[in-house]
Design a protein around this motif. Structure first.
Motif, PDB file in Angstrom:
ATOM      1  N   ALA A 132       2.696 -17.364   1.310  1.00 39.53           N
ATOM      2  CA  ALA A 132       2.453 -19.220   1.888  1.00 39.53           C
ATOM      3  C   ALA A 132       2.303 -20.390   0.515  1.00 39.53           C
ATOM      4  N   PRO A 133       2.571 -21.698   0.830  1.00 37.24           N
ATOM      5  CA  PRO A 133       2.489 -22.954  -0.556  1.00 37.24           C
ATOM      6  C   PRO A 133       1.231 -22.585  -1.304  1.00 37.24           C
ATOM      7  N   GLY A 134       1.802 -21.590  -2.696  1.00 38.75           N
ATOM      8  CA  GLY A 134      -0.180 -22.135  -3.631  1.00 38.75           C
ATOM      9  C   GLY A 134      -1.051 -20.823  -3.735  1.00 38.75           C
ATOM     10  N   LYS A 135       0.017 -20.009  -3.096  1.00 35.88           N
ATOM     11  CA  LYS A 135      -0.321 -18.984  -2.741  1.00 35.88           C
ATOM     12  C   LYS A 135       0.447 -17.480  -3.298  1.00 35.88           C
ATOM     13  N   GLN A 136       0.078 -16.263  -3.953  1.00 37.29           N
ATOM     14  CA  GLN A 136       0.468 -15.854  -4.576  1.00 37.29           C
ATOM     15  C   GLN A 136       0.740 -14.580  -3.269  1.00 37.29           C
ATOM     16  N   ARG A 137       2.593 -13.917  -3.380  1.00 34.20           N
ATOM     17  CA  ARG A 137       3.147 -12.949  -2.635  1.00 34.20           C
ATOM     18  C   ARG A 137       2.346 -11.744  -2.173  1.00 34.20           C
ATOM     19  N   GLU A 138       1.954 -11.735  -0.803  1.00 35.80           N
ATOM     20  CA  GLU A 138       0.792 -10.587  -0.807  1.00 35.80           C
ATOM     21  C   GLU A 138       1.668  -9.762   0.534  1.00 35.80           C
ATOM     22  N   LEU A 139       1.462  -8.160   0.546  1.00 36.92           N
ATOM     23  CA  LEU A 139       1.793  -6.921   1.273  1.00 36.92           C
ATOM     24  C   LEU A 139       1.562  -7.366   2.886  1.00 36.92           C
ATOM     25  N   VAL A 140       2.279  -7.341   3.405  1.00 32.62           N
ATOM     26  CA  VAL A 140       1.763  -7.767   4.727  1.00 32.62           C
ATOM     27  C   VAL A 140       1.939  -6.000   5.476  1.00 32.62           C
ATOM     28  N   ALA A 141       3.028  -5.540   5.661  1.00 28.09           N
ATOM     29  CA  ALA A 141       2.439  -4.041   6.497  1.00 28.09           C
ATOM     30  C   ALA A 141       3.936  -3.370   5.263  1.00 28.09           C
ATOM     31  N   GLN A 142       3.938  -1.887   5.442  1.00 28.56           N
ATOM     32  CA  GLN A 142       4.701  -1.290   4.724  1.00 28.56           C
ATOM     33  C   GLN A 142       5.319  -0.307   5.572  1.00 28.56           C
ATOM     34  N   ILE A 143       6.451   0.849   5.778  1.00 24.81           N
ATOM     35  CA  ILE A 143       6.424   1.946   6.709  1.00 24.81           C
ATOM     36  C   ILE A 143       7.279   2.856   5.409  1.00 24.81           C
ATOM     37  N   THR A 144       6.834   4.357   5.555  1.00 23.04           N
ATOM     38  CA  THR A 144       7.772   5.420   4.747  1.00 23.04           C
ATOM     39  C   THR A 144       8.807   6.160   4.986  1.00 23.04           C
ATOM     40  N   SER A 145       9.847   6.080   4.227  1.00 23.26           N
ATOM     41  CA  SER A 145      10.168   6.453   4.709  1.00 23.26           C
ATOM     42  C   SER A 145      10.362   7.574   6.136  1.00 23.26           C
ATOM     43  N   GLY A 146       9.113   8.090   5.884  1.00 29.26           N
ATOM     44  CA  GLY A 146       8.733   9.547   7.229  1.00 29.26           C
ATOM     45  C   GLY A 146       8.091   9.126   7.938  1.00 29.26           C
ATOM     46  N   GLY A 147       7.993   7.452   7.962  1.00 30.15           N
ATOM     47  CA  GLY A 147       6.913   6.859   8.942  1.00 30.15           C
ATOM     48  C   GLY A 147       5.845   6.202   9.255  1.00 30.15           C
ATOM     49  N   SER A 148       5.015   6.045   8.097  1.00 26.41           N
ATOM     50  CA  SER A 148       3.738   6.505   7.783  1.00 26.41           C
ATOM     51  C   SER A 148       3.846   4.767   7.942  1.00 26.41           C
ATOM     52  N   THR A 149       2.725   4.368   8.550  1.00 26.44           N
ATOM     53  CA  THR A 149       2.349   2.418   7.672  1.00 26.44           C
ATOM     54  C   THR A 149       0.884   2.223   7.858  1.00 26.44           C
ATOM     55  N   ASN A 150       1.400   0.794   6.888  1.00 29.24           N
ATOM     56  CA  ASN A 150      -0.757   0.476   6.511  1.00 29.24           C
ATOM     57  C   ASN A 150      -0.200  -1.069   6.967  1.00 29.24           C
ATOM     58  N   TYR A 151      -0.997  -1.535   6.553  1.00 30.17           N
ATOM     59  CA  TYR A 151      -1.005  -3.290   6.696  1.00 30.17           C
ATOM     60  C   TYR A 151      -2.451  -3.400   6.229  1.00 30.17           C
ATOM     61  N   ALA A 152      -2.012  -4.793   6.041  1.00 25.69           N
ATOM     62  CA  ALA A 152      -2.774  -5.940   5.769  1.00 25.69           C
ATOM     63  C   ALA A 152      -4.132  -6.240   6.196  1.00 25.69           C
ATOM     64  N   ASP A 153      -4.970  -6.270   5.950  1.00 27.49           N
ATOM     65  CA  ASP A 153      -6.330  -6.079   6.796  1.00 27.49           C
ATOM     66  C   ASP A 153      -6.094  -7.737   8.203  1.00 27.49           C
ATOM     67  N   SER A 154      -5.861  -8.724   6.846  1.00 28.88           N
ATOM     68  CA  SER A 154      -5.088 -10.041   7.856  1.00 28.88           C
ATOM     69  C   SER A 154      -4.135  -9.715   9.109  1.00 28.88           C
ATOM     70  N   VAL A 155      -3.834  -9.102   9.640  1.00 27.61           N
ATOM     71  CA  VAL A 155      -2.727  -8.648  10.552  1.00 27.61           C
ATOM     72  C   VAL A 155      -2.633  -7.463  11.071  1.00 27.61           C
ATOM     73  N   LYS A 156      -3.489  -6.838  10.585  1.00 27.23           N
ATOM     74  CA  LYS A 156      -4.139  -5.228  11.545  1.00 27.23           C
ATOM     75  C   LYS A 156      -4.279  -5.023  13.044  1.00 27.23           C
ATOM     76  N   GLY A 157      -3.511  -5.680  14.142  1.00 23.88           N
ATOM     77  CA  GLY A 157      -4.023  -4.538  15.503  1.00 23.88           C
ATOM     78  C   GLY A 157      -2.743  -6.345  16.432  1.00 23.88           C
ATOM     79  N   ARG A 158      -2.233  -7.071  15.069  1.00 27.32           N
ATOM     80  CA  ARG A 158      -1.360  -8.163  15.186  1.00 27.32           C
ATOM     81  C   ARG A 158      -0.161  -7.692  14.926  1.00 27.32           C
ATOM     82  N   PHE A 159       0.557  -7.200  13.845  1.00 27.95           N
ATOM     83  CA  PHE A 159       1.557  -7.269  13.897  1.00 27.95           C
ATOM     84  C   PHE A 159       1.790  -5.531  13.784  1.00 27.95           C
ATOM     85  N   THR A 160       3.023  -5.478  13.785  1.00 29.37           N
ATOM     86  CA  THR A 160       3.948  -3.894  13.977  1.00 29.37           C
ATOM     87  C   THR A 160       4.802  -4.063  13.741  1.00 29.37           C
ATOM     88  N   ILE A 161       4.941  -2.310  11.757  1.00 32.17           N
ATOM     89  CA  ILE A 161       6.789  -2.543  11.308  1.00 32.17           C
ATOM     90  C   ILE A 161       7.168  -1.680  12.098  1.00 32.17           C
TER      91      ILE A 161
END
Length: 118
Positions: free
Chosen positions: A40-69
């Motif tokens: 976002a403007p004036g902010k650092q880049r942040e990880l929102v969501a990640q998915i591994t080659s095996g399909g494991s996922t993790n999410y930033a707390d701010s998007v959990k329950g709303r975003f799906t990778i």
């Protein structure tokens, strides 16, 4: 070498949904972790969501329950479904490839703008 191209950004009202896509080239897509980042403007880049080659996922707390990778290795594409969008989700969204998942990305897309109006 992996090249990444994002699509699907745009303007949406608060509470709405968007799905971003990231198409990859290269033969190693299925072996690498894929992530969605945002800046976002004036902010650092942040990880929102990640998915591994095996399909494991993790999410930033701010998007959990709303975003799906998710990923489709046959199509060499990674997606993020974003629901219940909030104005604070407004940012440029980037996809990135990492190997292994905890390492800094070695490839980035060009970014796609997501704007959420109140």
């Amino acid at each position: 070498q992996v090249q990444l191209v994002e699509s699907g950004g745009g303007l949406v009202q608060a509470g709405g949904s968007l799905r971003l896509s990231c198409a990859a080239s290269g033969s190693t897509f299925s072996l690498v972790a894929m992530g969605w980042y945002r800046q976002a403007p004036g902010k650092q880049r942040e990880l929102v969501a990640q998915i591994t080659s095996g399909g494991s996922t993790n999410y930033a707390d701010s998007v959990k329950g709303r975003f799906t990778i998710s990923r489709d290795n046959a199509k060499k594409t990674v997606y993020v479904q974003m629901n219940s969008l909030k104005p604070e989700d407004t940012a440029v969204y980037y996809c990135a490839a990492s190997a292994p998942p905890g390492n800094p990305p070695f490839a980035w897309g060009q970014g796609t703008q997501v704007t959420v109006s109140a």
